[in-house]
Design a protein around this motif. Structure first.
Motif, PDB file in Angstrom:
ATOM      1  N   LYS A 132     -60.691   0.741  -0.839  1.00 51.25           N
ATOM      2  CA  LYS A 132     -61.496   2.042  -0.929  1.00 51.25           C
ATOM      3  C   LYS A 132     -60.508   3.080  -1.439  1.00 51.25           C
ATOM      4  O   LYS A 132     -60.143   3.243  -2.626  1.00 51.25           O
ATOM      5  CB  LYS A 132     -61.913   2.398   0.392  1.00 51.25           C
ATOM      6  N   ARG A 133     -60.382   4.179  -0.916  1.00 51.98           N
ATOM      7  CA  ARG A 133     -59.470   5.578  -1.412  1.00 51.98           C
ATOM      8  C   ARG A 133     -58.050   5.192  -1.134  1.00 51.98           C
ATOM      9  O   ARG A 133     -57.320   6.178  -1.540  1.00 51.98           O
ATOM     10  CB  ARG A 133     -60.103   6.637  -0.649  1.00 51.98           C
ATOM     11  N   LEU A 134     -57.647   4.261  -0.479  1.00 47.88           N
ATOM     12  CA  LEU A 134     -55.886   4.074  -0.183  1.00 47.88           C
ATOM     13  C   LEU A 134     -55.553   3.084  -1.525  1.00 47.88           C
ATOM     14  O   LEU A 134     -56.048   2.083  -1.648  1.00 47.88           O
ATOM     15  CB  LEU A 134     -55.842   3.433   1.125  1.00 47.88           C
ATOM     16  N   THR A 135     -54.337   3.618  -1.711  1.00 49.37           N
ATOM     17  CA  THR A 135     -53.878   2.815  -3.088  1.00 49.37           C
ATOM     18  C   THR A 135     -52.253   2.624  -2.480  1.00 49.37           C
ATOM     19  O   THR A 135     -51.570   3.418  -2.207  1.00 49.37           O
ATOM     20  CB  THR A 135     -53.794   3.378  -4.389  1.00 49.37           C
ATOM     21  N   PHE A 136     -52.130   1.243  -2.481  1.00 59.12           N
ATOM     22  CA  PHE A 136     -50.564   0.670  -2.022  1.00 59.12           C
ATOM     23  C   PHE A 136     -49.903   0.171  -3.246  1.00 59.12           C
ATOM     24  O   PHE A 136     -50.308  -0.611  -3.886  1.00 59.12           O
ATOM     25  CB  PHE A 136     -50.876  -0.343  -0.830  1.00 59.12           C
ATOM     26  N   GLN A 137     -48.551   0.556  -3.223  1.00 61.06           N
ATOM     27  CA  GLN A 137     -47.758  -0.033  -4.362  1.00 61.06           C
ATOM     28  C   GLN A 137     -46.388  -0.323  -3.692  1.00 61.06           C
ATOM     29  O   GLN A 137     -45.733   0.296  -2.903  1.00 61.06           O
ATOM     30  CB  GLN A 137     -47.507   1.223  -5.429  1.00 61.06           C
ATOM     31  N   PHE A 138     -45.909  -1.697  -4.267  1.00 67.69           N
ATOM     32  CA  PHE A 138     -44.649  -1.961  -3.865  1.00 67.69           C
ATOM     33  C   PHE A 138     -43.653  -1.826  -5.068  1.00 67.69           C
ATOM     34  O   PHE A 138     -44.018  -2.002  -6.004  1.00 67.69           O
ATOM     35  CB  PHE A 138     -44.806  -3.551  -3.408  1.00 67.69           C
ATOM     36  N   GLY A 139     -42.763  -1.415  -4.753  1.00 67.95           N
ATOM     37  CA  GLY A 139     -41.559  -0.900  -5.852  1.00 67.95           C
ATOM     38  C   GLY A 139     -41.294  -2.211  -6.681  1.00 67.95           C
ATOM     39  O   GLY A 139     -41.270  -3.469  -6.043  1.00 67.95           O
ATOM     40  N   ASP A 140     -40.821  -1.889  -7.831  1.00 67.49           N
ATOM     41  CA  ASP A 140     -40.640  -3.150  -8.624  1.00 67.49           C
ATOM     42  C   ASP A 140     -39.229  -3.964  -8.109  1.00 67.49           C
ATOM     43  O   ASP A 140     -39.044  -4.844  -8.073  1.00 67.49           O
ATOM     44  CB  ASP A 140     -39.839  -2.695 -10.145  1.00 67.49           C
ATOM     45  N   ALA A 141     -38.206  -3.134  -7.383  1.00 72.05           N
ATOM     46  CA  ALA A 141     -37.285  -3.822  -6.854  1.00 72.05           C
ATOM     47  C   ALA A 141     -37.314  -4.198  -5.456  1.00 72.05           C
ATOM     48  O   ALA A 141     -36.498  -4.740  -4.698  1.00 72.05           O
ATOM     49  CB  ALA A 141     -35.976  -2.839  -6.816  1.00 72.05           C
ATOM     50  N   ARG A 142     -38.591  -4.081  -4.884  1.00 72.00           N
ATOM     51  CA  ARG A 142     -39.124  -4.381  -3.401  1.00 72.00           C
ATOM     52  C   ARG A 142     -38.188  -3.750  -2.378  1.00 72.00           C
ATOM     53  O   ARG A 142     -37.858  -4.110  -1.522  1.00 72.00           O
ATOM     54  CB  ARG A 142     -38.933  -5.749  -3.205  1.00 72.00           C
ATOM     55  N   LYS A 143     -37.712  -2.500  -2.635  1.00 65.69           N
ATOM     56  CA  LYS A 143     -37.120  -1.700  -1.826  1.00 65.69           C
ATOM     57  C   LYS A 143     -37.860  -0.649  -1.268  1.00 65.69           C
ATOM     58  O   LYS A 143     -37.458   0.200  -0.307  1.00 65.69           O
ATOM     59  CB  LYS A 143     -35.744  -1.149  -2.279  1.00 65.69           C
ATOM     60  N   ASP A 144     -39.181  -0.078  -1.770  1.00 64.83           N
ATOM     61  CA  ASP A 144     -39.889   0.936  -1.479  1.00 64.83           C
ATOM     62  C   ASP A 144     -41.187   0.450  -1.803  1.00 64.83           C
ATOM     63  O   ASP A 144     -41.564  -0.301  -2.335  1.00 64.83           O
ATOM     64  CB  ASP A 144     -39.303   2.001  -2.224  1.00 64.83           C
ATOM     65  N   SER A 145     -42.063   1.532  -1.213  1.00 64.14           N
ATOM     66  CA  SER A 145     -43.585   1.363  -1.223  1.00 64.14           C
ATOM     67  C   SER A 145     -44.103   2.716  -0.919  1.00 64.14           C
ATOM     68  O   SER A 145     -43.534   3.681  -0.238  1.00 64.14           O
ATOM     69  CB  SER A 145     -43.992   0.380  -0.060  1.00 64.14           C
TER      70      SER A 145
END
Lengths: 114, 114
Positions: free
Chosen positions: A59-72
């Protein structure tokens, strides 16, 4: 020791504003989860991100995982008072993942005012 | 529907008392966890168990012990409660031993030690 650092620790905004919460580590995680905890309740899973660069929308929440998988990151568009709560990121430790253990960040306390 | 229940929502005990916190899950999950939650520190793992009669120390086991005599029940014991054990205690469960999956939390027990 693997750590997950969340920022900011506290966030107070008006209804309708946008916000972003960050979850950072110096270590690589195979996946990261985001939980929301409302007052008087236990945390509830919102989403799991698994692939580097992955973006998931709820819905109004967008989650992103960093390319290097060290951050979100967690971005909320047009926040509502119902979004108020503690947001926690969590991920499995690399070297000791027996028993389904998770490492949790310290949380971001979000308050959305009407 | 998934359910994790904890024996008490609020508990007040005196220093030196033995305290039992009970947690029951009805999902036939293999893994169960006990965390304590303190402001600014997130969730810290006390003990976990991935099978009946099995227990593993988490990050902060000192002053605590656990018991898992049945798959659905995981008990946290404070042998001699101290004021620095005043905290929110959260129990969680997850399905399978070596699979990183959603953790399902109980509502928490707020313990005050006077």
């Amino acid at each position: 020791t693997q750590l997950l650092e969340q920022s900011p620790q506290f966030l107070s905004i008006q209804e309708g504003e946008n916000l972003t919460v960050y979850c950072n580590s110096s270590s690589v995680f195979s996946s990261l989860q985001w939980y929301r905890q409302e007052p008087g309740e236990g945390p509830v899973l919102l989403v799991t991100v698994v692939t580097g660069g992955e973006v998931k929308k709820l819905k109004r929440l967008t989650f992103q995982f960093g390319d290097a998988r060290k951050d979100s990151s967690l971005h909320i568009t047009a926040a509502q008072t119902g979004d108020t709560g503690l947001y926690l990121c969590a991920g499995p430790p690399i070297l000791d993942n027996q028993g389904g253990k998770l490492i949790f960040g310290q949380g971001t306390e979000l308050s959305v005012k009407p | 529907d998934v359910k994790v229940t904890q024996s008490s929502r609020y508990l007040v005990k005196r220093t030196g008392e033995k305290v039992f916190l009970e947690c029951v899950q009805d999902m036939d999950h293999e893994n169960m966890f006990w965390y304590r939650q303190d402001p600014g520190l997130g969730l810290r793992l006390i003990y976990f168990s991935y099978d009946v009669k099995m227990k593993e120390k988490g990050d902060i086991p000192e002053g605590y012990s656990v018991s898992r005599e049945k798959k659905e029940r995981f008990s946290l014991i404070l042998e001699s409660a101290s004021t620095n054990q005043t905290s929110m205690y959260l129990c969680a469960s997850s399905p399978q031993r070596e699979i990183i999956d959603t953790q399902y939390f109980g509502p928490g027990t707020r313990l005050t030690v006077l």
